[in-house]
Design a protein around this motif. Structure first.
Motif, short mmCIF file in Angstrom:
data_model
loop_
_atom_site.label_atom_id
_atom_site.label_comp_id
_atom_site.label_asym_id
_atom_site.label_seq_id
_atom_site.Cartn_x
_atom_site.Cartn_y
_atom_site.Cartn_z
N ASP A 100 -8.17 6.43 -7.97
CA ASP A 100 -8.80 5.65 -6.75
C ASP A 100 -7.95 4.88 -5.86
OD1 ASP A 100 -10.76 5.03 -4.85
OD2 ASP A 100 -11.62 3.63 -6.14
N VAL A 101 -7.08 5.48 -4.93
CA VAL A 101 -6.15 4.92 -4.22
C VAL A 101 -6.77 4.30 -2.77
CG1 VAL A 101 -4.07 5.41 -2.73
CG2 VAL A 101 -4.41 6.73 -4.64
N GLU A 102 -6.40 2.81 -2.58
CA GLU A 102 -7.27 2.37 -1.46
C GLU A 102 -6.33 3.00 -0.10
OE1 GLU A 102 -7.51 -1.75 -1.92
OE2 GLU A 102 -8.47 -1.81 -3.57
N ALA A 128 1.49 16.25 1.47
CA ALA A 128 1.22 15.48 2.57
C ALA A 128 1.43 14.09 2.16
CB ALA A 128 -0.17 15.50 2.88
N MET A 129 2.16 13.22 3.01
CA MET A 129 2.38 11.89 2.95
C MET A 129 2.02 11.15 4.21
SD MET A 129 4.36 8.93 3.40
CE MET A 129 6.00 9.51 4.33
N ILE A 130 1.31 10.03 4.04
CA ILE A 130 1.00 9.11 5.07
C ILE A 130 1.39 7.73 4.77
CG2 ILE A 130 -1.00 8.46 6.30
CD1 ILE A 130 -2.46 10.92 5.81
N PRO A 131 1.86 6.88 5.48
CA PRO A 131 2.38 5.56 5.17
C PRO A 131 0.97 4.84 5.47
CG PRO A 131 3.13 6.28 7.46
CD PRO A 131 2.70 7.15 6.67
N LEU A 132 0.95 3.66 4.35
CA LEU A 132 -0.42 2.93 4.35
C LEU A 132 0.10 1.62 5.24
CD1 LEU A 132 -1.62 3.26 0.61
CD2 LEU A 132 -2.53 4.26 2.78
N LYS A 133 -0.93 1.19 5.89
CA LYS A 133 -0.89 -0.06 6.86
C LYS A 133 -0.70 -1.08 5.75
CE LYS A 133 -3.27 1.70 10.73
NZ LYS A 133 -4.48 1.61 11.43
N VAL A 191 -3.05 16.44 -6.68
CA VAL A 191 -2.61 15.50 -7.32
C VAL A 191 -2.56 14.54 -6.13
CG1 VAL A 191 -0.67 13.94 -8.51
CG2 VAL A 191 -1.09 16.46 -9.06
N LEU A 192 -3.35 13.45 -6.17
CA LEU A 192 -3.27 12.07 -5.42
C LEU A 192 -2.41 10.89 -5.93
CD1 LEU A 192 -4.27 10.89 -2.63
CD2 LEU A 192 -6.23 10.03 -3.96
N GLU A 193 -1.55 10.38 -5.30
CA GLU A 193 -0.92 8.97 -5.91
C GLU A 193 -0.47 8.03 -4.71
OE1 GLU A 193 2.22 10.16 -8.29
OE2 GLU A 193 3.16 11.23 -6.77
N ARG A 194 -0.16 6.91 -5.13
CA ARG A 194 0.44 6.03 -4.15
C ARG A 194 1.89 5.93 -4.37
NH1 ARG A 194 -1.14 1.10 -1.88
NH2 ARG A 194 0.71 0.57 -0.67
N GLY A 195 2.74 6.65 -3.38
CA GLY A 195 4.04 6.73 -3.68
C GLY A 195 4.46 5.12 -3.10
N PRO A 196 6.01 5.32 -3.26
CA PRO A 196 6.69 4.11 -2.46
C PRO A 196 6.76 3.93 -1.13
CG PRO A 196 8.41 6.13 -3.11
CD PRO A 196 6.91 6.46 -3.58
N HIS A 197 6.21 4.89 -0.57
CA HIS A 197 6.21 4.84 1.14
C HIS A 197 4.91 5.13 1.53
CE1 HIS A 197 10.74 5.13 1.18
NE2 HIS A 197 10.74 6.16 0.60
N GLY A 198 3.94 5.40 0.65
CA GLY A 198 2.65 5.41 0.99
C GLY A 198 1.69 6.39 0.02
N VAL A 199 0.54 6.92 0.76
CA VAL A 199 -0.23 7.50 -0.15
C VAL A 199 0.40 9.22 0.05
CG1 VAL A 199 -2.05 7.81 1.47
CG2 VAL A 199 -2.43 8.46 -0.73
N GLU A 200 0.48 9.88 -1.21
CA GLU A 200 0.79 11.33 -1.24
C GLU A 200 -0.31 12.07 -1.81
OE1 GLU A 200 4.49 11.13 -3.36
OE2 GLU A 200 5.48 10.36 -1.74
N LEU A 201 -0.29 13.32 -1.20
CA LEU A 201 -1.37 14.36 -1.64
C LEU A 201 -0.61 15.59 -1.87
CD1 LEU A 201 -4.15 15.33 -2.36
CD2 LEU A 201 -4.64 15.98 0.08
N GLU A 202 -0.67 16.03 -3.04
CA GLU A 202 0.06 17.38 -3.46
C GLU A 202 -1.13 18.42 -3.79
OE1 GLU A 202 4.16 18.62 -5.96
OE2 GLU A 202 2.22 17.74 -7.17
#
Length: 389
Positions: A292-294, A383-388, A326-337
């Motif tokens: 559950d990534v916010e 897919a990588m999206i930086p989180l605010k 796979v969904l995870e919180r990466g170092p630069h944002g949320v990543e979806l593989e």
């Protein structure tokens, strides 16, 4: 020549001129008159003070500014003539005062007439003062006439220069207005094109995919009505649910519903529900790691659209047996593989609208899309999206 009060730089120049007019035009006669009799001295000083006090009426006072300025010029002409009569000549005061007529007269003709009247008054005053002794002061009168002639020539030249400057300014203003109009039109066309592209992307990612799913499910349900009625009933239920979702998406697109209704739950639950529907409709094996990534609503919708488009491509093109998400919180944002073991494709030769739409959607959020695939080796989409913050 129009009064320059509306031009800040000329207004500053005018202040400097007024200072010079007081110091070089009014002060010298006031100093020179101290050697004259008391009556002449007091009258002359009173006239010079009157001229200085009348100047402020040309500023921002109530009433018609043109009338006030004309009145000041009239007082200036009469006062110069009176000072010339009292002191036997006032050529220097006249010459220093000539720019006033070109500043406030409003037109070259009026400036020539009014400054000519001031010159005539100055010459007449000097002549009247010298007449009782039978002596004429030609030097002072000639200086006044020469100064008037030079003032007329200089004033006409300046009027022409200022007129040319105003013409160029009007042309530049017209060009600027035209450029602004063309820029606004270009921005309007670009905005319309961007909106059409956005709608096309939304329709492709939502309604078109939903209709494609309905078609596939309907064909499967029709083929299994006799052999597997239970499976057909399940597929008809999926068709109904997909149609309802498409209706909700259509209402969002036309603005009849809030976009928050598309993915109101957490991103993990939203993706889980989409994957369960996909596995149910296709029978493929789906494995998922969905913590559950916010993230905000815009990011949830973007991840949902990427997942829907990727699963649609798997359904239509991949001929895969398993799909991994796979969904995870990466170092630069949320990543979806999203991976599959399908037939793969040559990424460089891909010209599909779906992948381009995903790239643009992620780019709008500052993210990016990485596609890794080759014929026979399956496909990996990241897919990588930086989180605010």
């Amino acid at each position: 020549m129009q009064p320059p009060s509306e031009r800040p730089q000329v207004r500053a120049l005018r202040r400097w001129y007024v200072t010079g007019w007081v110091l070089l035009g009014l002060v010298p006669p006031g100093i020179a008159v101290w050697d004259h009799p008391e009556g002449t001295r007091s009258t002359t000083l009173a006239l010079l003070s009157l001229l200085a006090l009348c100047y402020p009426v040309t500023g921002t006072l109530p009433g018609d500014p043109r009338l006030r300025r004309t009145a000041f010029l009239g007082v200036l002409a009469a006062g110069t003539g009176a000072v010339s009569y009292l002191m036997g000549g006032a050529a220097s005061l006249l010459i220093v005062s000539l720019p006033h007529f070109w500043i406030f007269a409003g037109s070259p003709r009026r400036a020539i007439v009014l400054s000519g009247a001031a010159t005539a008054a100055t010459v007449a005053g000097a002549a009247a003062q010298s007449a009782p002794d039978g002596q004429v002061l030609p030097g002072n009168s000639v200086a006044a006439l020469i100064g008037y002639a030079a003032g007329v020539l200089f004033g006409l030249w300046m009027h022409r220069v200022v007129g040319q400057h105003d013409d160029r300014a009007r042309l530049l203003a017209a060009d600027l207005a035209d450029a602004e109009r063309r820029l606004a039109e270009a921005q309007r066309r670009q905005g319309a094109a961007d909106e059409r592209e956005r709608l096309a992307r939304e329709i492709h990612d939502t309604l078109a995919q939903g209709f494609a799913s309905i078609v596939v499910l309907a064909e499967a349900a029709r083929g299994g009505l006799r052999s597997d009625p239970g499976r057909s009933a399940q597929q008809l239920t999926s068709i109904e649910q997909t149609a309802r979702e498409n209706l909700a998406e259509a209402r969002v697109l036309v603005g009849a519903a809030d976009q928050g209704s598309v993915a109101p739950a957490s991103v993990a639950r939203t993706l889980r529900r989409t994957l369960d529907r996909f596995a149910e409709d296709t029978g493929l094996s789906v494995s998922a790691e969905l913590p559950d990534v916010e993230c905000d609503q815009t990011t949830r919708i973007a991840l949902l659209r990427c997942t829907q488009e990727s699963l649609a491509n798997v359904r239509k093109h991949a001929a895969a047996s398993t799909v991994g998400v796979v969904l995870e919180r990466g170092p630069h944002g949320v990543e979806l593989e999203i991976t599959d073991d399908g037939r793969g494709f040559a990424v460089a030769d891909s010209r599909g609208f779906g992948l381009d739409g995903m790239r643009r959607r992620l780019a709008e959020l500052g993210g990016d899309l990485t596609v890794t695939s080759s014929p026979g080796d399956g496909t990996r989409i990241l897919a990588m999206i930086p989180l605010k913050a």
